[in-house]
Design a protein around this motif. Structure first.
Motif, short mmCIF file in Angstrom:
data_model
loop_
_atom_site.label_atom_id
_atom_site.label_comp_id
_atom_site.label_asym_id
_atom_site.label_seq_id
_atom_site.Cartn_x
_atom_site.Cartn_y
_atom_site.Cartn_z
N ARG A 1 0.84 -1.20 0.00
CA ARG A 1 0.00 0.00 0.00
C ARG A 1 0.88 1.26 0.00
O ARG A 1 0.62 2.22 -0.71
CB ARG A 1 -0.91 -0.02 1.23
N GLY B 1 0.99 4.11 -2.96
CA GLY B 1 0.69 5.50 -2.60
C GLY B 1 1.76 6.48 -3.06
O GLY B 1 1.48 7.65 -3.29
N ASP C 1 2.68 7.39 -9.23
CA ASP C 1 1.72 8.26 -9.91
C ASP C 1 0.32 7.66 -9.83
O ASP C 1 0.14 6.44 -9.78
CB ASP C 1 2.11 8.44 -11.38
N ALA C 2 -0.67 8.51 -9.90
CA ALA C 2 -2.06 8.10 -9.76
C ALA C 2 -2.51 7.11 -10.83
O ALA C 2 -3.44 6.33 -10.61
CB ALA C 2 -2.97 9.32 -9.78
N TYR C 3 -1.85 7.08 -12.00
CA TYR C 3 -2.28 6.19 -13.08
C TYR C 3 -2.31 4.73 -12.65
O TYR C 3 -3.12 3.95 -13.16
CB TYR C 3 -1.41 6.36 -14.33
N GLN D 1 -3.29 3.37 -9.80
CA GLN D 1 -4.58 3.08 -9.18
C GLN D 1 -5.74 3.36 -10.13
O GLN D 1 -6.73 2.63 -10.12
CB GLN D 1 -4.73 3.87 -7.89
N GLU D 2 -5.62 4.39 -10.94
CA GLU D 2 -6.71 4.74 -11.85
C GLU D 2 -6.95 3.66 -12.91
O GLU D 2 -8.08 3.46 -13.35
CB GLU D 2 -6.41 6.08 -12.54
N ASN D 3 -5.92 2.95 -13.31
CA ASN D 3 -6.04 1.90 -14.33
C ASN D 3 -6.19 0.50 -13.73
O ASN D 3 -6.18 -0.49 -14.47
CB ASN D 3 -4.82 1.93 -15.26
N SER E 1 -2.76 -3.91 -11.83
CA SER E 1 -2.52 -2.78 -12.71
C SER E 1 -1.19 -3.03 -13.42
O SER E 1 -0.59 -4.10 -13.26
CB SER E 1 -2.47 -1.47 -11.91
#
Length: 185
Positions: free
Chosen positions: A103, A107, A110-112, A114-116, A136
């Protein structure tokens, strides 16, 4: 006494056995594990999807090699970088289908990532653990200086190099000398 095929025999080794979802022999499935008590004295080469070779000589594939360390439980660890984020002590897990991320590591990326992500379940040697886990792909995954693009990762678990990275190479673990070698892909 433990034997590997008809070629290697080991005396006075601890063997742990318990019923798990993997305890029934099944073709093309995991039917057992060799732990570090056995592996630490061997050279082990994984030619993914082809063969696993156990050797006690100095025959090592010629390729890029790195030293690794053991933790207090005799598990092998090495430094990795995920999308240029350095993680100093990452488990080398030859039994993991996916490379995994904690985790904390996810964290920091980059946000990608978690977004993908696609939600999935987690299965361990103890069976189905439950939901709330994700798969991911990271853009760049490096074990020391050996890097690959678009590596699938499973999270949040713990930081470990698994088969989604290892399967791109023929890999030799020289456990007695603490050397990991990548020999082409």
């Amino acid at each position: 006494m433990l034997s590997i095929g008809n070629k290697m025999w080991f005396r006075d080794v601890w063997v742990y056995a318990w019923d798990t979802p993997f305890s029934q022999p099944d073709t093309n499935e995991i039917n057992g594990y060799l732990g570090m008590d056995i592996l630490r004295g061997l050279l082990v080469t994984f030619d993914h999807m082809q063969t696993v070779t156990f050797d006690i000589s100095n025959h090592v594939c010629r390729g890029t090699s790195y030293f690794f360390d053991y933790d207090e439980f005799r598990r092998p660890f090495i430094g990795v970088a995920v999308d240029d984020h350095e993680i100093p002590n990452v488990l080398l897990d030859t039994g993991a289908k996916y490379s995994t991320l904690s985790r904390k590591t996810v964290g920091a990326l980059d946000a990608y990532v978690q977004e993908n992500a696609v939600e999935t379940s987690l299965t361990t040697t103890h069976g189905h653990v439950g939901s709330g886990y994700f798969i991911s792909t990271v853009k760049n995954y490096c074990v020391v200086d050996t890097c690959e693009e678009n590596v699938a990762v499973h999270f949040p678990v713990w930081d470990a190099v698994g088969d989604t990275f290892f399967s791109r190479f023929t890999v030799t673990f020289d456990f007695p000398n603490r050397v990991l070698s990548f020999c082409g892909n």
